[in-house]
Each structure stands twice: as structure tokens, then as C-alpha cells.
Design an enzyme around this catalytic site. Structure first.
Site, PDB file in Angstrom:
ATOM      1  N   ASN A   1       0.868  -1.179   0.000  1.00 27.11           N
ATOM      2  CA  ASN A   1       0.000   0.000   0.000  1.00 27.11           C
ATOM      3  C   ASN A   1       0.902   1.225   0.000  1.00 27.11           C
ATOM      4  O   ASN A   1       1.492   1.563   1.022  1.00 27.11           O
ATOM      5  CB  ASN A   1      -0.886  -0.032   1.256  1.00 27.11           C
ATOM      6  CG  ASN A   1      -1.713   1.224   1.410  1.00 27.11           C
ATOM      7  OD1 ASN A   1      -1.796   2.038   0.485  1.00 27.11           O
ATOM      8  ND2 ASN A   1      -2.331   1.384   2.571  1.00 27.11           N
ATOM      9  N   TRP A   2       1.005   1.864  -1.165  1.00 29.20           N
ATOM     10  CA  TRP A   2       1.949   2.987  -1.300  1.00 29.20           C
ATOM     11  C   TRP A   2       1.388   4.264  -0.681  1.00 29.20           C
ATOM     12  O   TRP A   2       2.095   5.248  -0.578  1.00 29.20           O
ATOM     13  CB  TRP A   2       2.290   3.216  -2.780  1.00 29.20           C
ATOM     14  CG  TRP A   2       3.059   2.095  -3.425  1.00 29.20           C
ATOM     15  CD1 TRP A   2       3.428   0.898  -2.856  1.00 29.20           C
ATOM     16  CD2 TRP A   2       3.572   2.059  -4.771  1.00 29.20           C
ATOM     17  NE1 TRP A   2       4.125   0.132  -3.753  1.00 29.20           N
ATOM     18  CE2 TRP A   2       4.233   0.812  -4.938  1.00 29.20           C
ATOM     19  CE3 TRP A   2       3.544   2.938  -5.850  1.00 29.20           C
ATOM     20  CZ2 TRP A   2       4.836   0.443  -6.148  1.00 29.20           C
ATOM     21  CZ3 TRP A   2       4.143   2.581  -7.054  1.00 29.20           C
ATOM     22  CH2 TRP A   2       4.792   1.344  -7.193  1.00 29.20           C
ATOM     23  N   LYS A   3       0.121   4.243  -0.316  1.00 34.60           N
ATOM     24  CA  LYS A   3      -0.535   5.426   0.290  1.00 34.60           C
ATOM     25  C   LYS A   3      -0.307   6.662  -0.595  1.00 34.60           C
ATOM     26  O   LYS A   3      -0.205   6.532  -1.802  1.00 34.60           O
ATOM     27  CB  LYS A   3      -0.049   5.633   1.717  1.00 34.60           C
ATOM     28  CG  LYS A   3      -0.162   4.370   2.564  1.00 34.60           C
ATOM     29  CD  LYS A   3      -0.043   4.643   4.013  1.00 34.60           C
ATOM     30  CE  LYS A   3       0.029   3.331   4.772  1.00 34.60           C
ATOM     31  NZ  LYS A   3      -0.097   3.503   6.199  1.00 34.60           N
TER      32      LYS A   3
ATOM     33  N   HIS B   1      -9.539   0.698   4.641  1.00 32.45           N
ATOM     34  CA  HIS B   1      -8.286   0.917   5.383  1.00 32.45           C
ATOM     35  C   HIS B   1      -8.582   1.852   6.559  1.00 32.45           C
ATOM     36  O   HIS B   1      -9.404   2.763   6.452  1.00 32.45           O
ATOM     37  CB  HIS B   1      -7.240   1.541   4.454  1.00 32.45           C
ATOM     38  CG  HIS B   1      -5.868   1.570   5.060  1.00 32.45           C
ATOM     39  ND1 HIS B   1      -5.500   2.508   6.002  1.00 32.45           N
ATOM     40  CD2 HIS B   1      -4.795   0.766   4.885  1.00 32.45           C
ATOM     41  CE1 HIS B   1      -4.249   2.275   6.371  1.00 32.45           C
ATOM     42  NE2 HIS B   1      -3.802   1.219   5.708  1.00 32.45           N
TER      43      HIS B   1
ATOM     44  N   GLU C   1      -7.092   4.263   7.733  1.00 28.25           N
ATOM     45  CA  GLU C   1      -6.898   5.698   7.468  1.00 28.25           C
ATOM     46  C   GLU C   1      -8.108   6.285   6.758  1.00 28.25           C
ATOM     47  O   GLU C   1      -8.467   7.437   6.958  1.00 28.25           O
ATOM     48  CB  GLU C   1      -5.599   5.910   6.664  1.00 28.25           C
ATOM     49  CG  GLU C   1      -4.375   5.686   7.555  1.00 28.25           C
ATOM     50  CD  GLU C   1      -3.126   5.238   6.836  1.00 28.25           C
ATOM     51  OE1 GLU C   1      -3.068   5.305   5.596  1.00 28.25           O
ATOM     52  OE2 GLU C   1      -2.190   4.796   7.541  1.00 28.25           O
TER      53      GLU C   1
ATOM     54  N   GLU D   1      -5.429  -5.350  10.281  1.00 27.06           N
ATOM     55  CA  GLU D   1      -4.446  -4.304  10.530  1.00 27.06           C
ATOM     56  C   GLU D   1      -4.794  -3.574  11.824  1.00 27.06           C
ATOM     57  O   GLU D   1      -5.643  -2.673  11.810  1.00 27.06           O
ATOM     58  CB  GLU D   1      -4.444  -3.295   9.376  1.00 27.06           C
ATOM     59  CG  GLU D   1      -4.077  -3.885   8.039  1.00 27.06           C
ATOM     60  CD  GLU D   1      -3.485  -2.831   7.112  1.00 27.06           C
ATOM     61  OE1 GLU D   1      -2.385  -3.054   6.624  1.00 27.06           O
ATOM     62  OE2 GLU D   1      -4.117  -1.785   6.917  1.00 27.06           O
TER      63      GLU D   1
ATOM     64  N   GLY E   1       2.306   1.944  10.736  1.00 25.99           N
ATOM     65  CA  GLY E   1       3.271   3.033  10.637  1.00 25.99           C
ATOM     66  C   GLY E   1       3.938   3.405  11.945  1.00 25.99           C
ATOM     67  O   GLY E   1       4.563   4.462  12.052  1.00 25.99           O
TER      68      GLY E   1
ATOM     69  N   SER F   1       3.298  -2.463  10.333  1.00 25.10           N
ATOM     70  CA  SER F   1       4.740  -2.460  10.617  1.00 25.10           C
ATOM     71  C   SER F   1       5.435  -3.769  10.255  1.00 25.10           C
ATOM     72  O   SER F   1       6.373  -4.192  10.940  1.00 25.10           O
ATOM     73  CB  SER F   1       4.993  -2.091  12.084  1.00 25.10           C
ATOM     74  OG  SER F   1       4.535  -0.772  12.334  1.00 25.10           O
TER      75      SER F   1
END
Ligand code: PEP
Length: 249
Positions: free
Chosen positions: A10-12, A97, A99, A167, A173, A211
Site C-alpha cells: 500500500n503505497w498510500k 483501510h 486511514e 491491521e 506506521g 509495521s
């Protein structure tokens, strides 16, 4: 039951076009040099999908998006439909996700509708679930994850069109990871919840995310009901992401 592992990146919201092409080209180069022990998926920002599709053409690395809208088309300024993603060469789409749940107020119902739209467009939905630190500390992790699964997995989900990613929000992160026992407990629970919720539940890929790095991937990916990883930060470095792929057996 042997499930081929999936390592998803996931490159965000990272990188400009040249960075995305360089990253994809680096992975493409690795595929020529070595045997892949798992399937690999990368999910760049929307704006880089075409360029990355070009850089990955002819390689086994799969392309996915980080989100989609639940509607087929219409007045949704700034949004992107699942069919548009499919049209660009995506085969997968992450939905739910943490976020997006936090930044955009996405509820389980919204996530379920997005996942349904992804399936309808012929994409594999990668549905994310996971508890906050407060929920973990309160001892409600299994219930939280179960409710998210029951609320976010759409009708028609099966092992071919759906992947679940566990997750923990507090592990994303942060460099923190749950213990192996904690990961195994949640994944085992998810497997049993999926029984009755989706077809072919024993074959649904269950990814761990939060992570993951080259140093911890091997032991996490070796757990029984862990069938791959969803990787953020470490997926932005070709060598690290490749090492994680090589850790999967
Ligand atoms: C993620 O955002 O899905 C993720 C797992 O990030 P990281 O690997 O950086 O924790």
C-alpha cells in the site's frame, strides 16, 4: 489447506510519477532475477496507476487501487469508480483501510458498499479491519474485528474475489506489532467468523498488516492462518518489499 501467500504493498499518498515508475521498474527487474514464492500486489495512488501499469506490463506483479466509490458513476466529485480502476488495469482494490475509516468517516456499511462495487466491477476486494489501541487495551479486539467483518463483507464474497487484511490501527506506521500469539488469535477468530459469512471461507486469504518489515516478516507469515501481508512503509523500498516477499512460503 494450502493458500498461496499474497504480499500487497500500500503505497498510500507517496511519490511523484517518476518515483512510482522507479519503484515499479525495480520490482519488475526483481521478478526477472528470482523465483516468486508468493503473489505480489502493489497499490499506488490513483494518479500513478497508468504509469505503474506500464512499468509492470509483462510481469507477474499485480496492480490494485487504495479505494473506490460505491457508486457505478455519477455526481461524486473527486471520486473514482471500481469500473474505472478495472479499466486502468487494476485487479484488486483495498477498501476500509483504517486511514479511510478515520479520515473520511467510513463506516462498516460504507466499506461493505465499496467492496460490493469492487466485486461488481470484477475486482478483488481487500477489506481491512482492525482494532484501536483503546479497544485492544479494553480487551474487545476479537469482538471489534468480528463486528467489522460482519458489517463490511458484502454478499457474494468468496475466496476468489475477497481478501481480508487484519491491521491493528496502533501497529500501522508505528513500528509496533502485536505478539505472534495476538496475531494468531485474531486470524484464527477471523477464519471461524468467515465460516458462514463467505463461500469457501477456508480458502480466503487473511493478510496481516501493521509495521511488517524484512526483520519480522518471516515469523508473522509462518503463522497458520496468516496468508500474506499488507505492507505500507516497507513497500516503498524495492529491496525491503522483495525480502518480505521472499519470507513468505
Ligand atoms: C498499511 O498502511 O496498510 C500498513 C500496514 O502500513 P505500515 O506497514 O507502514 O505499518
Amino acid at each position: 489447506m494450502t493458500i498461496k501467500p499474497l504480499i500487497a504493498g500500500n503505497w498510500k499518498m507517496n511519490g511523484l510519477t517518476a518515483d512510482a515508475i522507479a519503484l515499479a521498474a525495480g520490482l519488475a527487474g526483481k521478478t526477472k532475477a528470482g523465483v516468486m514464492t508468493a503473489d505480489m500486489l502493489v497499490c499506488p495512488p490513483f494518479v500513478h496507476l497508468s504509469a505503474v501499469a506500464g512499468a509492470l506490463a509483462g510481469t507477474p506483479v499485480m496492480l490494485g487501487a487504495q479505494d473506490c466509490h460505491a457508486a457505478i458513476s455519477g455526481a461524486h466529485t473527486g471520486d473514482v469508480s471500481a469500473a474505472m480502476l478495472r479499466d486502468l488495469g487494476c485487479g484488486h482494490c483495498i477498501v476500509g483501510h483504517s486511514e479511510r475509516r478515520a479520515d473520511h468517516g467510513e463506516t462498516d456499511a460504507v466499506v461493505r458498499d465499496k467492496a460490493a462495487a469492487a466485486l461488481e466491477a470484477g475486482l478483488v476486494a481487500v477489506i481491512c479491519v482492525g482494532e484501536t489501541l483503546a479497544q485492544r487495551d479494553a480487551g474487545t479486539t476479537l469482538g471489534v474485528v468480528e463486528n467489522q467483518l460482519r458489517g463490511s463483507v458484502p454478499e457474494g464474497a468468496d475466496a476468489a474475489n475477497t481478501v481480508i487484511a487484519y491491521e491493528p490501527v496502533w501497529a500501522i506506521g508505528t513500528g509496533l506489532t502485536p505478539t505472534l500469539e495476538q496475531i494468531a488469535e485474531v486470524h484464527d477468530h477471523m477464519r471461524s467468523v468467515l465460516d458462514g459469512l463467505v463461500a469457501e471461507s477456508v480458502s480466503v486469504r487473511l493478510l496481516y498488516g501493521g509495521s511488517v518489515n524484512p526483520g519480522n516478516a518471516k515469523e508473522i507469515l509462518a503463522l497458520d492462518n496468516v496468508n500474506g501481508g499488507l505492507v505500507g512503509g516497507a513497500s516503498l523500498k524495492v529491496d525491503d518489499f522483495w525480502k518480505i516477499l521472499e519470507s513468505a512460503v
